[in-house]
Design a protein around this motif. Sequence first.
Motif, PDB file in Angstrom:
ATOM      1  N   SER A  48     -43.702   6.454  39.149  1.00 32.73           N
ATOM      2  CA  SER A  48     -42.613   7.442  39.214  1.00 32.73           C
ATOM      3  C   SER A  48     -41.251   6.757  39.193  1.00 32.73           C
ATOM      4  O   SER A  48     -40.265   7.321  39.648  1.00 32.73           O
ATOM      5  CB  SER A  48     -42.746   8.298  40.487  1.00 32.73           C
ATOM      6  N   GLY A  49     -41.196   5.532  38.666  1.00 28.86           N
ATOM      7  CA  GLY A  49     -39.930   4.835  38.496  1.00 28.86           C
ATOM      8  C   GLY A  49     -39.570   3.918  39.640  1.00 28.86           C
ATOM      9  O   GLY A  49     -39.918   4.166  40.798  1.00 28.86           O
ATOM     10  N   ASP A 158     -47.510   4.879  33.184  1.00 28.55           N
ATOM     11  CA  ASP A 158     -46.183   5.476  33.179  1.00 28.55           C
ATOM     12  C   ASP A 158     -46.198   6.619  32.183  1.00 28.55           C
ATOM     13  O   ASP A 158     -46.236   6.411  30.966  1.00 28.55           O
ATOM     14  CB  ASP A 158     -45.136   4.440  32.792  1.00 28.55           C
ATOM     15  N   ARG A 162     -40.398  10.879  36.827  1.00 28.32           N
ATOM     16  CA  ARG A 162     -39.508  10.150  37.708  1.00 28.32           C
ATOM     17  C   ARG A 162     -39.157  10.999  38.929  1.00 28.32           C
ATOM     18  O   ARG A 162     -38.836  12.188  38.782  1.00 28.32           O
ATOM     19  CB  ARG A 162     -38.212   9.757  36.976  1.00 28.32           C
ATOM     20  N   SER A 164     -36.704  12.302  41.278  1.00 25.88           N
ATOM     21  CA  SER A 164     -35.259  12.473  41.268  1.00 25.88           C
ATOM     22  C   SER A 164     -34.707  12.507  42.690  1.00 25.88           C
ATOM     23  O   SER A 164     -33.780  11.770  43.025  1.00 25.88           O
ATOM     24  CB  SER A 164     -34.884  13.761  40.531  1.00 25.88           C
TER      25      SER A 164
END
Length: 212
Positions: A48-49, A158, A162, A164
Motif C-alpha cells: 500500500s505504498g 503492488d 495506496r 491516503s
Amino acid sequence: MNNKIDHFAIGADSLEQAVAAMETALGVIVPRGGKHAAMSTHNCVMQSGNESFLELIAIDPDAPADPGRVRWFTLDDPETQARLAERPRALCWVIGTDDLDAVIAATPVDLGEVVLFTRGDRSWRLTVPKDGSLPMDGLLPAFIEWSPGTHPSTGQQDLGIRLSTVQLSHPDPDALREILRTLKVDHLAQVSEGPAALSFELDTPKGKVVID
C-alpha cells in the motif's frame, strides 16, 4: 525513534468474503498471504505504498479452534464477529517502530503485552492486549518492531492501492490527539470530532475509497 504506518488491518468473517468485497470496492484481488499459528488466523496482503501493506485478516477455519490465547484484533469478540458477518471492517492500524521498548516506556495508556512472533527466518514484536481488545477500540494503533531485514511488503504484490489517510473520529478529539502526540504518531492520522470510529481512505484504480 522512527515511527511510520507499517500496515492496516481489515477484519472479515472469512477471507473469501473479504477478497470478494475488496474486489468490488477497490477493483483488485488481494493475494493470499500466510497463517498465524499462534492466533489461528490467516490473511491476504498487498503493498500500500512507502513500505506498508494492507492486510485482510480472518479466523482460519483450518487451524485449531482454540489457539491457547484470545485472538488479536477482537476477532473472538461476539460484537466484532456480528459486525464482520455483515461486511469487512476497518479493525486496526499498526505502527512500525525501531524502538518498541521506548514506545512502551512512554505510552500513557496500556497497549498490551509485547509478544514475539516468528515465520520462517523473520520475527516481529507486536503489542497485543491479553484480552484480545484494541486500545481505545482501535483508535490507537498497535506497534510492531521487525527483525533486521527488508520490510515484508517488498515481497508482496503492488496492485496500485495506496493508503491516503487513517481517519479517526472521537467525541473528545483533543484528548485523542494528545495521546497520539505522546506516542509520536499524531502526524500519521487525521482526527475529527464525532462517534468513535476508525476508517482508511485509499487511492485505488476506482478512485478514492473509504473502508470503515
